[in-house]
Design a protein around this motif. Sequence first.
Motif, mmCIF file in Angstrom:
data_model
loop_
_atom_site.group_PDB
_atom_site.id
_atom_site.type_symbol
_atom_site.label_atom_id
_atom_site.label_comp_id
_atom_site.label_asym_id
_atom_site.label_seq_id
_atom_site.Cartn_x
_atom_site.Cartn_y
_atom_site.Cartn_z
ATOM 1 N N TYR A 170 -0.309 3.377 -14.578
ATOM 2 C CA TYR A 170 1.002 4.015 -14.490
ATOM 3 C C TYR A 170 2.035 3.012 -13.989
ATOM 4 O O TYR A 170 1.682 1.985 -13.418
ATOM 5 C CB TYR A 170 0.954 5.197 -13.516
ATOM 6 N N GLY A 171 3.283 3.357 -14.164
ATOM 7 C CA GLY A 171 4.334 2.584 -13.536
ATOM 8 C C GLY A 171 4.913 1.493 -14.412
ATOM 9 O O GLY A 171 4.904 1.587 -15.649
ATOM 10 N N ILE A 172 5.413 0.476 -13.762
ATOM 11 C CA ILE A 172 6.139 -0.616 -14.414
ATOM 12 C C ILE A 172 5.559 -1.924 -13.900
ATOM 13 O O ILE A 172 5.389 -2.097 -12.690
ATOM 14 C CB ILE A 172 7.651 -0.519 -14.085
ATOM 15 N N LEU A 217 5.427 1.430 -7.688
ATOM 16 C CA LEU A 217 5.611 1.344 -9.141
ATOM 17 C C LEU A 217 4.694 0.360 -9.860
ATOM 18 O O LEU A 217 4.322 0.610 -11.004
ATOM 19 C CB LEU A 217 7.071 0.968 -9.443
ATOM 20 N N TYR A 218 4.374 -0.788 -9.259
ATOM 21 C CA TYR A 218 3.689 -1.801 -10.077
ATOM 22 C C TYR A 218 2.165 -1.889 -9.973
ATOM 23 O O TYR A 218 1.532 -2.380 -10.912
ATOM 24 C CB TYR A 218 4.294 -3.208 -9.856
ATOM 25 N N PRO A 219 1.511 -1.465 -8.842
ATOM 26 C CA PRO A 219 0.107 -1.893 -8.729
ATOM 27 C C PRO A 219 -0.908 -1.142 -9.589
ATOM 28 O O PRO A 219 -1.972 -1.683 -9.870
ATOM 29 C CB PRO A 219 -0.218 -1.663 -7.237
ATOM 30 N N SER A 220 -0.607 0.090 -10.005
ATOM 31 C CA SER A 220 -1.603 0.834 -10.773
ATOM 32 C C SER A 220 -1.802 0.213 -12.150
ATOM 33 O O SER A 220 -0.835 -0.151 -12.820
ATOM 34 C CB SER A 220 -1.155 2.296 -10.934
#
Lengths: 411, 411
Positions: free
Chosen positions: B276-278, B270-273
């Motif tokens: 995208y993500g959170i 969820l976080y590294p992109s």
Amino acid sequence: MSNGAVCIATYRLHDDKADFQKKALGIAVGLTVGSWTDLPEARKAEMEKHLGRVVSVEAHEPENAAPGERYADIRIAYPDVNFSRDLPALLVTVFGKLSMDGKIKLLDLDFSSDFVSAFPGPKFGISGVRDLLGVYNRPLLMSIFKSVIGHDLTNLRDQFHKQALGGVDLIKDDEILFENPLTPLEKRVEACMEAARQAEAETGQKLLYAVNLTGPTSKLASNAKRAIATGANALLFNVLAYGYDVLHELSSDPEISVPIAAHPAMAGALYPSPHYGISAPLLLGKLMRLAGADLALFPSPYGSVVMPREENLAVQAALIDSALPVRTSFPVPSAGIHPGLVPLILRDFGSEVVVNAGGGIHGHPMGTAVGGHAFRQAIVAASAGVPLPDAAAQPGNEALKAAIELWGYKQ
Amino acid sequence: MSNGAVCIATYRLHDDKADFQKKALGIAVGLTVGSWTDLPEARKAEMEKHLGRVVSVEAHEPENAAPGERYADIRIAYPDVNFSRDLPALLVTVFGKLSMDGKIKLLDLDFSSDFVSAFPGPKFGISGVRDLLGVYNRPLLMSIFKSVIGHDLTNLRDQFHKQALGGVDLIKDDEILFENPLTPLEKRVEACMEAARQAEAETGQKLLYAVNLTGPTSKLASNAKRAIATGANALLFNVLAYGYDVLHELSSDPEISVPIAAHPAMAGALYPSPHYGISAPLLLGKLMRLAGADLALFPSPYGSVVMPREENLAVQAALIDSALPVRTSFPVPSAGIHPGLVPLILRDFGSEVVVNAGGGIHGHPMGTAVGGHAFRQAIVAASAGVPLPDAAAQPGNEALKAAIELWGYKQ
């Protein structure tokens, strides 16, 4: 579980320099027994059944690769004996810590039959949903409320009635309609199911209303049962906001005796990156189905919320793949759908599909009910192989004519 | 909720061409009332309290921007009246459908005080965990089992005892240890807590054992209570595999009277992109804390599982930010930690931190217990501002000496 059953995870790992074979071995050992080569031989014999194995490493290393081009698809087998037979345990095993270890994306999971046997899967699936509706010979049509926030019961019932008169098979709540004073769950079900009965008296057609199941996790099952007791005949559920295990528990509950439609809300936080996350076919296809989604919504390749066509077809394939020994889930490609796209949808997805529209129904120049008719006419035409303009020119198909004049069509 | 309270979401939207102002307005209207400009005036008056608002649009549009460089940070205010006071409802509202609409990442959420009032937050937090341990004047030390899969109770108890003798304050289960026949929950708690008592008799030091809480979602609370009844004095929980709401319900349960450590398993999906993500500070910081994590683990900036230092410090800031009116969560930067990094950890995180190590304890040349001593000696030295080599040269600090000879140090 002691028979050597394994679940196999497939990853794509981008790295400009890594030794992919070594990396794969590190995953297989690190996420299972922790260390291997330094174990005494006697201990190895005991631990072998817990040891992960590298199934394959397929490296993509073009000559003179530009930065970011080099990757490998790595398959690792994880012994079932290491995890309990639930999705949180499997996901934490195969993509817990590993998800944070570089540019790695989880592409697929192949479950052992032992593991799958803990999952009853969809209670209805495609054939069960068709049985409930008594519709076998055509794609289904679902419609979405135009807007719901700030609307009272009278307004919602009115919107519902117009959609139902259009000949749709399913009507779903908006996924952002939560428990609220204007249209609380039971009142909403009562009002909409009353409108469904009124419409059925006119159309002779059955209809499923997927009411949005929301609230605290521990209250979801009782909320579902309250809704069903009040007459709800389907549920909508934001699976990823709660976790697959919650869907699994709801779908496995014998008292929750209605189909569940899985909404993909939040999925875009997980699938679109080429480097991170979880692939759409696994996230919105295989896992939704295993967890018990009777209908699975996912972004269509046609609208503003875009997913590439191949990825869409891979989601569909996961929902209906006969290799998974549970019922199939009805594919519901969603967003940007108007009647002129129906031939394309049928060509891409076949007839075991739910055509799902919001603006493409409510935005019809002759109103919501006629918007539904336009879709039904498009479905009849496309199923019979009749080009839409020809069908639109036929008497009685004025609804379709107006729709393709407004939105065009693709053949 | 009728007082106009709003929750504000901050997004980063990458797009080479979009009109960011128009896009922001589309989000504010589309995710709340659905449409606005075409509403009759009387209806607008009724609907205004439901309407989302664009708070700000901060575009980053360098001249001659290369493809992918152009983005905007967009803040949207969502009226609380639109969603129930739970995290699934808020997340589906602000990042349900929107997550699938282009290159968009959810960076932050600012909650209204109305919304936050539904969340008791951590039951213990930093000060409560310190009270349980009776340790106030130094960073805490946590250790992780070396390996757990395939180990029986005797082996686990032995590993536990060695760690406890090293003077650690907390010992946590491996997050991939699930219910299993070798070390089932209650037996594991009994064995480890017995080892804790034995060690305490020698060291005089209290210790928390965070046992991994796993199983079907509906059984988690009862599993937690069984563990507590058997003597467990802390829990480890894979929050993202189950959902924040489950953590919230567990932490709000008055019978679950022990600290909960939130593991970040799956967070890397969820976080590294950048697209995208959170964001990590929201995902592993603010939301974990609001949902009730007493301790929050996240990837350290030092090890193989890397998160950039600024992002790490932003996670820490979210865990201790006094603007959020719930107890603070203990920051636990994890992975790749050895005694030589302790001065760096204290410089980066201050003394309200849990130093968490696995390999950096078990891999000590003089064994696990001495590995713990090395960390305690490093903590004493670093807290007093004594350079590690100086401390290592002092009589009695042979453990630290051996550690920095093996792993080096950073000052």
